[in-house]
Design a protein around this motif. Structure first.
Motif, short mmCIF file in Angstrom:
data_model
loop_
_atom_site.label_atom_id
_atom_site.label_comp_id
_atom_site.label_asym_id
_atom_site.label_seq_id
_atom_site.Cartn_x
_atom_site.Cartn_y
_atom_site.Cartn_z
N PHE A 6 5.77 2.75 14.58
CA PHE A 6 5.32 1.73 15.62
C PHE A 6 6.17 0.94 16.12
N LEU A 7 6.72 0.26 15.07
CA LEU A 7 7.90 -0.64 15.49
C LEU A 7 9.12 -0.15 16.22
N PRO A 39 6.94 -2.48 7.48
CA PRO A 39 6.90 -1.00 6.70
C PRO A 39 8.12 -1.00 5.74
N THR A 40 7.86 -0.30 4.66
CA THR A 40 8.64 -0.08 3.74
C THR A 40 9.58 0.89 3.79
N GLU A 41 9.33 1.97 4.74
CA GLU A 41 10.45 2.94 5.17
C GLU A 41 10.18 3.07 6.76
N GLU A 42 11.50 3.31 7.43
CA GLU A 42 11.58 3.53 8.87
C GLU A 42 10.46 4.55 9.25
N ASP A 43 10.28 5.81 8.57
CA ASP A 43 9.38 7.01 9.10
C ASP A 43 8.12 6.84 8.86
N SER A 44 7.49 5.62 8.27
CA SER A 44 6.14 5.44 7.91
C SER A 44 5.62 5.16 9.27
N PRO A 45 4.27 5.15 9.35
CA PRO A 45 3.42 4.93 10.40
C PRO A 45 3.73 3.45 11.21
N VAL A 65 0.80 -1.14 -0.21
CA VAL A 65 -0.08 -0.18 0.00
C VAL A 65 0.85 1.17 -0.16
N GLU A 66 1.29 1.69 -1.29
CA GLU A 66 2.14 2.98 -1.39
C GLU A 66 1.87 4.04 -0.31
N HIS A 67 0.67 4.51 -0.41
CA HIS A 67 0.31 5.85 0.34
C HIS A 67 0.65 5.52 1.95
N GLU A 68 0.53 4.06 2.28
CA GLU A 68 0.83 3.93 3.85
C GLU A 68 2.30 3.36 4.14
N ARG A 69 2.84 3.39 3.01
CA ARG A 69 4.30 2.66 3.16
C ARG A 69 4.42 1.63 3.71
N VAL A 70 3.76 0.51 3.26
CA VAL A 70 3.62 -0.80 4.25
C VAL A 70 3.44 -1.93 3.14
N LYS A 71 3.91 -3.01 3.26
CA LYS A 71 3.73 -4.13 2.73
C LYS A 71 2.86 -5.01 3.60
N THR A 72 1.67 -5.66 3.06
CA THR A 72 0.72 -6.23 3.77
C THR A 72 0.63 -7.87 3.36
N ALA A 73 0.38 -8.69 4.17
CA ALA A 73 0.06 -10.15 3.64
C ALA A 73 -1.28 -10.54 4.48
N MET A 74 -2.20 -11.02 3.67
CA MET A 74 -3.55 -11.59 4.58
C MET A 74 -3.30 -13.00 4.72
N LEU A 75 -3.84 -13.47 6.03
CA LEU A 75 -3.78 -14.73 6.23
C LEU A 75 -4.96 -15.20 6.79
N PRO A 76 -6.27 -15.58 6.07
CA PRO A 76 -7.62 -15.99 6.44
C PRO A 76 -7.63 -16.94 7.82
N ALA A 78 -15.60 11.81 17.66
CA ALA A 78 -14.32 10.76 17.73
C ALA A 78 -13.33 11.59 17.00
N ARG A 79 -12.06 11.15 17.36
CA ARG A 79 -10.96 11.69 16.77
C ARG A 79 -10.62 10.60 15.60
N LEU A 80 -10.44 11.03 14.48
CA LEU A 80 -10.10 10.07 13.35
C LEU A 80 -8.78 10.45 12.96
N ILE A 81 -7.94 9.55 12.31
CA ILE A 81 -6.60 9.53 11.60
C ILE A 81 -6.66 10.47 10.50
N ALA A 82 -7.75 10.20 9.80
CA ALA A 82 -7.82 10.96 8.84
C ALA A 82 -9.37 11.56 8.40
N ASP A 83 -9.59 12.53 7.66
CA ASP A 83 -10.73 13.06 7.83
C ASP A 83 -11.88 12.35 6.56
N ARG A 84 -11.05 11.66 5.70
CA ARG A 84 -11.65 11.06 4.55
C ARG A 84 -11.89 9.65 4.26
#
Ligand code: CO
Length: 134
Positions: free
Chosen positions: A65-66, A55-61, A33-44, A95-101
């Motif tokens: 966290f890591l 994370p793909t970058e250290e300064d990503s969210p 997910v480019e805009h979150e700068r993260v690689k994801t894997a889904m396991l049902p 409620a406080r949201l992380i993003a408005d949209r």
């Protein structure tokens, strides 16, 4: 409603998946997910899933966290039928949201995050799946 997935922050998806695969789970879908700068894997897991987040970058969210908390549970995702309506109701409550949209994931699902300050200390993702994929 159901728990759509549990997001787990990991240093390496390649390493972390071995643990879940040993338990009999398997990776169904991987994406960056480019805009979150993260690689994801889904396991049902039954009707829910574990989402590994690398994370793909250290300064990503997730990178921050890591660095601060180490590997572990990052967020809980609840599935709703109408993500816009859920956002409007939470906004009306102040409620406080992380993003408005509402954001759109690569697979077309729509989501937003609620700040832990408004969700009992849990980073909460509200997600509406693409019709037919839930
Ligand atoms: Co998620």
């Amino acid at each position: 409603m159901k728990i759509d997935h549990l997001g787990v922050a990991v240093k390496s998806i390649g390493e972390a998946r071995k643990f879940y695969e040993a338990l009999g789970l398997s990776v169904e879908h991987e994406e960056t997910v480019e805009h979150e700068r993260v690689k994801t894997a889904m396991l049902p897991v039954g009707e829910s899933r574990v989402e590994l987040l690398e994370p793909t970058e250290e300064d990503s969210p997730v990178g921050k966290f890591l660095a601060k908390r180490g590997e572990g549970l990052h967020h809980v995702a609840l599935q709703v039928e109408d993500v816009e309506a859920a956002m409007e109701r939470l906004k009306a409550q102040g409620a406080r949201l992380i993003a408005d949209r509402v954001q759109v994931g690569a697979g077309g699902h729509r989501y937003f995050f609620v700040h832990p300050a408004s969700a009992g200390g849990v980073l909460l993702e509200i997600v509406q799946p693409v019709r037919g994929e839930e």
